[in-house]
Design a protein around this motif. Sequence first.
Motif, short mmCIF file in Angstrom:
data_model
loop_
_atom_site.label_atom_id
_atom_site.label_comp_id
_atom_site.label_asym_id
_atom_site.label_seq_id
_atom_site.Cartn_x
_atom_site.Cartn_y
_atom_site.Cartn_z
N PRO A 94 14.26 -26.83 14.26
CA PRO A 94 14.52 -27.29 12.89
C PRO A 94 13.72 -26.51 11.84
O PRO A 94 14.23 -26.23 10.75
CB PRO A 94 14.10 -28.77 12.90
CG PRO A 94 14.18 -29.17 14.33
CD PRO A 94 13.83 -27.95 15.12
N VAL A 95 12.50 -26.13 12.16
CA VAL A 95 11.68 -25.36 11.22
C VAL A 95 12.33 -24.00 10.98
O VAL A 95 12.44 -23.53 9.84
CB VAL A 95 10.25 -25.20 11.76
CG1 VAL A 95 9.43 -24.27 10.88
CG2 VAL A 95 9.58 -26.56 11.89
N THR A 100 15.32 -20.36 7.47
CA THR A 100 16.44 -19.44 7.30
C THR A 100 17.33 -19.91 6.16
O THR A 100 17.77 -19.11 5.33
CB THR A 100 17.24 -19.33 8.60
OG1 THR A 100 16.36 -18.92 9.64
CG2 THR A 100 18.38 -18.35 8.47
N SER A 101 17.61 -21.21 6.10
CA SER A 101 18.43 -21.76 5.01
C SER A 101 17.75 -21.54 3.66
O SER A 101 18.40 -21.16 2.68
CB SER A 101 18.67 -23.25 5.23
OG SER A 101 19.35 -23.46 6.44
N TRP A 102 16.46 -21.78 3.60
CA TRP A 102 15.71 -21.57 2.36
C TRP A 102 15.76 -20.11 1.94
O TRP A 102 15.95 -19.80 0.76
CB TRP A 102 14.28 -22.04 2.54
CG TRP A 102 13.42 -21.79 1.34
CD1 TRP A 102 13.42 -22.50 0.17
CD2 TRP A 102 12.47 -20.75 1.18
NE1 TRP A 102 12.50 -21.97 -0.70
CE2 TRP A 102 11.91 -20.88 -0.11
CE3 TRP A 102 12.03 -19.72 2.00
CZ2 TRP A 102 10.93 -20.02 -0.58
CZ3 TRP A 102 11.06 -18.87 1.52
CH2 TRP A 102 10.52 -19.02 0.24
N PHE A 107 17.60 -15.97 -1.91
CA PHE A 107 18.14 -14.63 -2.15
C PHE A 107 19.64 -14.62 -2.43
O PHE A 107 20.25 -13.55 -2.44
CB PHE A 107 17.82 -13.72 -0.96
CG PHE A 107 16.36 -13.42 -0.85
CD1 PHE A 107 15.74 -12.58 -1.76
CD2 PHE A 107 15.60 -14.00 0.15
CE1 PHE A 107 14.38 -12.31 -1.65
CE2 PHE A 107 14.25 -13.74 0.25
CZ PHE A 107 13.64 -12.90 -0.65
N ARG A 108 20.24 -15.76 -2.68
CA ARG A 108 21.67 -15.81 -2.96
C ARG A 108 21.98 -15.06 -4.26
O ARG A 108 21.20 -15.12 -5.22
CB ARG A 108 22.17 -17.24 -3.06
CG ARG A 108 21.68 -17.96 -4.29
CD ARG A 108 22.05 -19.44 -4.26
NE ARG A 108 21.67 -20.09 -5.49
CZ ARG A 108 20.45 -20.46 -5.81
NH1 ARG A 108 19.46 -20.23 -4.98
NH2 ARG A 108 20.21 -21.05 -6.96
N GLY A 109 23.05 -14.32 -4.26
CA GLY A 109 23.48 -13.62 -5.46
C GLY A 109 22.68 -12.38 -5.80
O GLY A 109 22.98 -11.71 -6.78
#
Length: 118
Positions: A94-95, A100-102, A107-109
């Motif tokens: 989970p960590v 990875t999700s964070w 860094f989106r966009g």
Amino acid sequence: MNPAIASRWFVFPNILFLAPVPLATAAAALLTWRALHSRSEVLPFVGGIGLFVLSGIAISLYPMIVPHHFTLWEAASSDRTQAFLLVGTLALLPVILMYTSWSYWVFRGKVRADIGYH
């Protein structure tokens, strides 16, 4: 060819069950080859996974994990070791997924298709 492997594939009851495997492998190879010429990125990836799964190595060697030396159960770790690894995986997975999700969120966009090493 090893006689044990040949008997697994070509003896009467098994040949009926295993005959679709080479046919499905040929179909997956053809579809993957055709997908390489398309603009899709997912189809070649899925086709590669399909070719790996359909390769027949697991069918030919089961239950031997190290061919002609160790079975799957002889090569496996002890129950205590597997329990220790399970606890560690349940704690850390989970960590890793949250980090990875964070990272993807932060860094989106920031990267576009027209820049980079293309």
